[in-house]
Design a protein around this motif. Structure first.
Motif, PDB file in Angstrom:
ATOM      1  N   PHE A   1       0.831  -1.200   0.000  1.00  0.00           N
ATOM      2  CA  PHE A   1       0.000   0.000   0.000  1.00  0.00           C
ATOM      3  C   PHE A   1       0.869   1.255   0.000  1.00  0.00           C
ATOM      4  N   VAL A   2       1.918   1.264   0.817  1.00  0.00           N
ATOM      5  CA  VAL A   2       2.787   2.437   0.911  1.00  0.00           C
ATOM      6  C   VAL A   2       3.449   2.731  -0.434  1.00  0.00           C
ATOM      7  N   VAL A   3       3.927   1.698  -1.121  1.00  0.00           N
ATOM      8  CA  VAL A   3       4.591   1.894  -2.415  1.00  0.00           C
ATOM      9  C   VAL A   3       3.628   2.515  -3.428  1.00  0.00           C
ATOM     10  N   VAL A   4       2.418   1.958  -3.503  1.00  0.00           N
ATOM     11  CA  VAL A   4       1.433   2.489  -4.455  1.00  0.00           C
ATOM     12  C   VAL A   4       1.038   3.911  -4.077  1.00  0.00           C
TER      13      VAL A   4
ATOM     14  N   LEU B   1     -13.323   4.613 -10.343  1.00  0.00           N
ATOM     15  CA  LEU B   1     -14.403   3.895  -9.672  1.00  0.00           C
ATOM     16  C   LEU B   1     -14.420   2.413 -10.032  1.00  0.00           C
ATOM     17  N   ALA B   2     -14.301   2.101 -11.327  1.00  0.00           N
ATOM     18  CA  ALA B   2     -14.386   0.709 -11.768  1.00  0.00           C
ATOM     19  C   ALA B   2     -13.248  -0.129 -11.192  1.00  0.00           C
ATOM     20  N   LEU B   3     -12.022   0.374 -11.291  1.00  0.00           N
ATOM     21  CA  LEU B   3     -10.872  -0.385 -10.802  1.00  0.00           C
ATOM     22  C   LEU B   3     -10.863  -0.493  -9.274  1.00  0.00           C
ATOM     23  N   SER B   4     -11.387   0.526  -8.583  1.00  0.00           N
ATOM     24  CA  SER B   4     -11.404   0.478  -7.121  1.00  0.00           C
ATOM     25  C   SER B   4     -12.180  -0.740  -6.624  1.00  0.00           C
ATOM     26  N   PHE B   5     -13.378  -0.946  -7.159  1.00  0.00           N
ATOM     27  CA  PHE B   5     -14.191  -2.098  -6.743  1.00  0.00           C
ATOM     28  C   PHE B   5     -13.598  -3.408  -7.259  1.00  0.00           C
ATOM     29  N   LEU B   6     -12.990  -3.357  -8.441  1.00  0.00           N
ATOM     30  CA  LEU B   6     -12.435  -4.573  -9.043  1.00  0.00           C
ATOM     31  C   LEU B   6     -11.184  -5.054  -8.306  1.00  0.00           C
TER      32      LEU B   6
ATOM     33  N   ALA C   1      -4.655  -1.440  -0.987  1.00  0.00           N
ATOM     34  CA  ALA C   1      -3.617  -1.138  -1.971  1.00  0.00           C
ATOM     35  C   ALA C   1      -4.197  -1.131  -3.387  1.00  0.00           C
ATOM     36  N   GLY C   2      -5.164  -2.023  -3.647  1.00  0.00           N
ATOM     37  CA  GLY C   2      -5.808  -2.061  -4.958  1.00  0.00           C
ATOM     38  C   GLY C   2      -6.613  -0.807  -5.230  1.00  0.00           C
ATOM     39  N   ILE C   3      -7.268  -0.267  -4.194  1.00  0.00           N
ATOM     40  CA  ILE C   3      -8.034   0.971  -4.354  1.00  0.00           C
ATOM     41  C   ILE C   3      -7.108   2.125  -4.728  1.00  0.00           C
TER      42      ILE C   3
END
Length: 510
Positions: free
Chosen positions: A344-347, A386-391, A399-401
Motif C-alpha cells: 500500500f505504501v509503495v502504491v 471507480l471501476a478499478l477500485s471495486f475490481l 492497496a488495490g483501491i
C-alpha cells in the motif's frame, strides 16, 4: 515584484504550516483513541461526501479566476468588481444547492457506513453541513488575494484561528470528550476567520465594490460555456480525491477506514504545506500567461521547463520521503497495530509522485481555460478510478483501491499536459513526455537508494531522525547531480542566484 511576492507567500506558508502540522498530528491521535474508529470513520466519510456535493460549485471559482487574472493585469477596476460580484452571487446559489444535496445525500449514509451508529453518523453529517455552508457564503473574498499574489495575508489570519481551533480540540478531547463540541468548535472559528478576512478586504481593495449582475451577464461573458466543460473536470477531480475513503468504508469497515485515514492525514498535512509552496507560483503563472499572449516566447519556455523540473524535484522528494518515513513514523504515532502493508505504501508513494510531478503543468492548464479540450481524459479518469477500485479491492485490499487512483491520476495528467503542450508550449509534447520517462528512471534510483540506506538504521525516535536526514540528503543530491547542470534548470539557477544575492544584501544591511 512577482518574485518578491512569490517568496513572501512561500515564507508565510512554510512558517505557519509547520506548527499546524504538529497540532494536526496531535488532534488526529486524540480523535482516534478518545472517540474511537466509528466516529473517526464517520468524520472522514462525511468530509469526502461533501467533496462530492461541492461538484455543484461547477468550477465557477476556477473559471472566474482565470478571467480575473486578465483583468488584474489590465487594471480594469470595473471588470474586476463585476467578476467578484458574479463570484459572490454564484457561490450563494451554490450554497443553497449544496444544502439541498446534503438533504438528499443523508439517505445514503446507512449504505456507505453500515458499521457506524446512525445517530453518530447523522450528527457528524449535520455538523459538516453547517461548516460547509458557512464557507460557501463567506469565502469568496479570498479569491482576490490569491489572484493578486497576496495570499500570505489570508494565511496570517488563518494561522491564528487554526491554532485556536487545534488547541480547543485538544482541550475538548482531553477534558470534555464530546464529539459535538469537538467538531462544532471548527465551525465557529472558521467562520470567525472568514469574517476577519471580509473586514480586511474592504481596506485592501477599496476599488472593488458590489455591482448589480444578472443572468444575462453570466451568459454574455461565456461563463456557462466554460462551466459546462469544467463541470467534467470538477467531477473527475472529486471522484479522484474522495472515492478511496468511501469505497474503503463500504467494503473494508471502520478500522481499515480509520487506518487509511491515518496515512492520508499525514499526506494531507504535507500536501497542505506543498500547496502553499505551489500556490505561491500559481498566481505568477496566471500573470505570465496573460501579461503577453497565450503562446510562450523563449523566456516563458525557460520558465515553464524550470517550473516543471521544480515539480519533479518536489514530487520525487515527497514520494521518497513517504516510502522511507511512513511506517516508522506511523509506528511511533499510532502504534504498530495501525500499520497498513508495505505494498500500500509503495502504491501510495507513486500516486503522490504523479500528483506533485505535474503540479506546475496543472497550474498552466488551469489558467489557459478551454476545458473542453481534455474533458474526455477527465471522464476516463473518473470512470477508471471507480471501476478499478471495486475490481481491485478483493485481490489487493486497500492497496488495490489506491492503485486504481494511480491509473486514473495518470490519465488526468496526460490530458492536462496535452492541452498545455498544444495551446501554450506549442510543439513541446514529445519533449515533455520524453523528459517524464527520464524522470521515472531517476525517481526509481532515488527511492531504491534512499530506502536501502534507511533499512540499515535503527528504530525508535533516533532512527526516525536519522532517516529524515538521509531522506533530505540522498534524493535531492541525486536529482541535483542529474539535472541542475541542464538547460531546463537555467531558470531555477537564475532565481536561486537572485535569492542568494538578496539574502546577502539583507545580511549586509543588518
Amino acid at each position: 515584484m512577482r518574485t518578491k511576492k512569490t517568496v513572501l507567500n512561500l515564507a508565510y506558508a512554510l512558517g505557519s504550516s509547520v506548527l499546524l502540522l504538529i497540532l494536526g498530528f496531535v488532534t488526529r491521535r486524540l480523535l482516534v483513541f478518545h472517540f474511537g474508529d466509528d466516529i473517526t470513520t464517520a468524520s472522514q466519510v462525511v468530509e469526502k461526501l461533501f467533496n462530492f456535493f461541492s461538484v455543484a460549485e461547477l468550477g465557477v471559482g476556477s473559471v472566474i479566476s482565470y478571467r480575473l487574472y486578465e483583468q488584474i493585469a489590465a487594471r480594469d477596476a470595473e471588470k474586476i468588481s463585476k467578476y467578484m460580484s458574479m463570484y459572490k452571487w454564484a457561490y450563494r446559489v451554490v450554497g443553497w444547492i449544496i444544502c439541498l444535496l446534503a438533504a438528499v445525500g443523508a439517505a445514503a449514509l446507512p449504505w456507505i457506513m453500515p458499521q457506524v451508529d446512525r445517530g453518530t453518523a447523522y450528527t457528524v453529517y449535520g455538523l459538516n453541513t453547517l461548516s460547509t455552508l458557512s464557507s460557501y457564503f463567506l469565502v469568496t473574498r479570498r479569491l482576490m488575494y490569491t489572484c493578486t499574489q497576496q495570499g500570505y495575508i489570508c494565511t496570517r489570519i488563518d494561522l491564528c484561528f487554526n491554532i485556536a481551533t487545534y488547541l480547543a480540540k485538544i482541550a475538548i478531547a482531553l477534558w470534555a470528550p464530546n464529539y459535538v463540541l469537538y467538531f462544532g468548535v471548527s465551525i465557529v472559528l472558521n467562520t470567525g476567520a472568514n469574517l476577519v478576512i471580509a473586514r480586511r478586504f474592504k481596506k485592501d481593495f477599496p476599488y472593488v465594490h458590489d455591482v448589480k449582475v444578472t443572468f444575462q451577464d453570466f451568459k454574455e461573458l461565456g461563463i456557462f460555456h466554460d462551466l459546462r466543460y469544467f463541470l467534467v473536470h470538477r467531477l473527475s477531480n472529486t471522484i479522484y480525491g474522495s472515492s478511496d475513503t468511501i469505497v474503503t468504508s463500504r467494503l473494508g469497515g471502520s478500522v481499515q477506514t480509520t487506518n487509511l485515514g491515518n496515512y492520508t492525514t499525514i499526506s494531507d498535512s504535507a500536501t497542505n504545506i506543498g500547496n502553499k509552496i505551489m500556490d505561491s507560483f500559481a498566481a505568477a503563472i496566471g500573470n505570465i500567461v496573460y501579461d503577453k499572449s497565450a503562446t510562450a516566447n523563449d523566456h516563458d519556455k525557460k520558465v515553464f521547463w524550470g517550473l516543471d523540473l521544480f515539480s519533479y524535484f518536489f514530487g520525487s522528494f515527497v514520494a521518497t520521503a513517504y516510502l522511507c518515513l511512513f511506517q516508522p513514523f506511523m509506528t511511533l504515532w499510532m502504534g504498530a497495530g495501525r500499520l497498513l502493508p508495505l505494498g500500500f505504501v509503495v502504491v501510495f508513494c507513486l500516486n503522490e509522485y504523479v500528483g506533485w510531478n505535474h503540479r506546475m503543468v496543472g497550474s498552466y492548464r488551469a489558467v489557459l481555460g478551454h476545458f473542453e479540450q481534455d474533458q474526455w481524459f477527465m471522464v476516463g479518469s473518473a470512470v477508471t478510478n471507480l471501476a478499478l477500485s471495486f475490481l481491485l479491492y478483493r485481490p489487493f485490499g486497500v492497496a488495490g483501491i489506491v492503485a486504481a487512483t494511480v491509473v486514473a491520476h495518470c490519465i488526468m495528467w496526460v490530458g492536462r499536459a496535452r492541452v498545455v503542450c498544444r495551446q501554450y508550449m506549442k510543439g513541446s509534447g514529445t519533449r515533455y513526455f520524453g523528459i517524464q520517462m527520464i524522470h521515472l528512471v531517476t525517481l526509481a534510483l532515488c527511492m531504491v537508494l534512499t530506502y536501502r540506506l534507511c533499512t540499515l538504521l535503527p528504530g525508535g525516535i533516533a532512527g526516525l531522525v536519522l532517516r529524515l536526514v538521509v531522506v533530505c540528503l540522498v534524493p535531492n543530491a541525486v536529482n541535483a547531480a542529474c539535472y541542475l547542470w541542464t538547460s531546463d534548470a537555467e531558470y531555477l539557477r537564475f532565481q536561486a542566484g537572485k535569492l542568494l544575492m538578496k539574502l546577502k544584501d539583507w545580511r549586509t544591511a543588518q
